[in-house]
Design an enzyme around this catalytic site. Structure first.
Site, mmCIF file in Angstrom:
data_model
loop_
_atom_site.group_PDB
_atom_site.id
_atom_site.type_symbol
_atom_site.label_atom_id
_atom_site.label_comp_id
_atom_site.label_asym_id
_atom_site.label_seq_id
_atom_site.Cartn_x
_atom_site.Cartn_y
_atom_site.Cartn_z
ATOM 1 N N LYS A 64 0.848 -1.319 0.042
ATOM 2 C CA LYS A 64 0.052 -0.140 0.034
ATOM 3 C C LYS A 64 0.750 1.237 0.002
ATOM 4 C CE LYS A 64 -4.228 -2.067 2.030
ATOM 5 N NZ LYS A 64 -5.043 -2.042 3.029
ATOM 6 N N ASN A 85 -4.948 1.991 -1.760
ATOM 7 C CA ASN A 85 -5.362 0.535 -1.948
ATOM 8 C C ASN A 85 -6.191 0.289 -3.348
ATOM 9 O OD1 ASN A 85 -7.755 1.749 -1.315
ATOM 10 N ND2 ASN A 85 -8.737 0.008 -0.300
ATOM 11 N N ASP A 100 -10.386 2.342 2.168
ATOM 12 C CA ASP A 100 -10.584 1.143 3.413
ATOM 13 C C ASP A 100 -11.329 2.133 4.580
ATOM 14 O OD1 ASP A 100 -9.349 -1.073 2.784
ATOM 15 O OD2 ASP A 100 -7.309 -0.231 3.532
ATOM 16 N N GLY A 128 -1.467 0.916 10.214
ATOM 17 C CA GLY A 128 -1.886 1.282 8.723
ATOM 18 C C GLY A 128 -3.463 1.261 8.800
ATOM 19 N N ARG A 150 -0.741 -0.096 22.017
ATOM 20 C CA ARG A 150 0.387 -0.983 22.859
ATOM 21 C C ARG A 150 1.707 0.233 22.926
ATOM 22 N NH1 ARG A 150 1.902 -6.643 20.478
ATOM 23 N NH2 ARG A 150 2.844 -5.499 18.664
ATOM 24 N N TYR A 214 -11.955 -10.357 10.232
ATOM 25 C CA TYR A 214 -13.277 -11.200 10.107
ATOM 26 C C TYR A 214 -12.809 -12.628 10.031
ATOM 27 C CZ TYR A 214 -11.789 -10.868 5.322
ATOM 28 O OH TYR A 214 -11.040 -10.877 4.181
ATOM 29 N N GLY A 235 -15.329 -7.407 10.484
ATOM 30 C CA GLY A 235 -15.080 -6.495 9.746
ATOM 31 C C GLY A 235 -15.230 -7.137 8.156
#
Ligand code: NDP
Length: 268
Positions: A64, A85, A100, A128, A150, A214, A235
């Site tokens: 990407k 994308n 996206d 991303g 995190r 998903y 998703g």
């Protein structure tokens, strides 16, 4: 016949050819859409040859950012996401888009009927995928967007980059002691079945939890959210909606996504 492809590495698992051919059937459009496995250091060479004859391409992991460099012109979404994308050939130029984020917004807002307006949004993750969805969510006028990651410095960096578009705050996992209306898991933790260090205080009965990943079974994040009485979905709809937005860019028509989401769901 117009030629399209999804370019990635690996690519065998991709459902994009099936999704685009289902969309094309809805309008009687004749197209060829292939999967292209490209060597890690060969993206621009491949894309240059491909666009000698092709009209468009979807680009997936890990290309990407290469696609961002390859495009002659970029949409605002692609520029801010730092990733492309969707590539389209228009009047000799290659245009780079990122669909996206719009795919995620359409799935949550239109398919699941959850408005972002005046809501408190929590995005978990600062990679991303998180970066790509912030601008489209900000355009829906939420009350505030909170980011937790995190590695906290990555969340802080995104807040600095996007705070002109919506009120934004970076939090650490230990600071998650309040509830949110929409909670989006944009980490790759679910890919490896790992659970996140989340407090159950983030959920209420009205919370809507969305895992960008998903799979056939509920993810660890969805199971945790449901255990704390939130509604939780995965998703798959985002995948189909981002494809629909690419289809719109290429063909100028908006496909029906519901039947395609249901079909792909049955195949998981
Ligand atoms: P990146 O590798 O860019 O980012 C990964 C993110 O996950 C980082 O924020 C990382 O934190 C975090 N993370 C990974 N493992 C853990 C863990 N065990 N605990 C806490 N945080 C963790 O990945 P992407 O952003 O590209 O993708 C993220 C997810 O989104 C993937 O599951 C991908 O499949 C999904 N996705 C789904 C799409 C769809 O259409 N449905 C489209 C695009 C993505 P740190 O910064 O600290 O490393």
């Amino acid at each position: 016949m117009k030629q399209f492809a999804v370019i990635g590495n690996p690519i065998a698992h991709s459902k994009s050819p099936e999704i685009h051919s289902d969309f094309a059937k809805q309008f009687g459009i004749d197209l060829q859409y292939t999967k292209e496995l490209v060597a890690i250091d060969d993206f621009s060479h491949f894309a240059k040859n491909f666009f000698q004859y092709a009209s468009g391409a979807n680009v997936t992991v890990p290309f990407k950012e290469d696609a961002l460099q390859f495009a002659d012109k970029l949409s605002e979404e692609a520029k801010l996401a730092g990733a492309v994308n969707t590539l389209s050939k228009k009047q000799g130029n290659i245009i780079g888009d990122n669909t996206d984020g719009i795919g995620l917004v359409r799935d949550i807002r239109d398919n699941h009927q959850q408005s972002f307006r005046n809501k408190r949004i929590l995005i978990i993750g600062a990679g991303g995928a998180a970066r790509g969805v912030i601008l489209p969510i900000a355009k829906e006028k939420p009350d505030a967007i909170y980011l937790v990651n995190r590695s906290p410095e990555k969340a802080q960096k995104l807040v600095e980059q996007f705070c002109q578009y919506a009120p934004m705050t970076a939090l650490t996992f230990s600071e998650l002691n309040q509830s949110f209306d929409i909670i989006i898991n944009a980490t790759s933790a679910s890919l490896s079945g790992q659970s996140l260090p989340l407090s159950d205080k983030i959920f209420t009965l009205e919370s809507f939890a969305y895992d960008m990943m998903y799979q056939a079974m509920p993810t660890a994040f969805m199971t945790f959210a449901r255990k704390h009485h939130a509604t939780a979905v995965d998703g798959l709809g985002m995948l189909v909606e981002q494809a629909a937005k690419s289809f719109e860019i290429w063909h100028g028509v908006k496909p029906d996504t519901r039947s395609v989401i249901e079909k792909i769901r049955r195949q998981l």
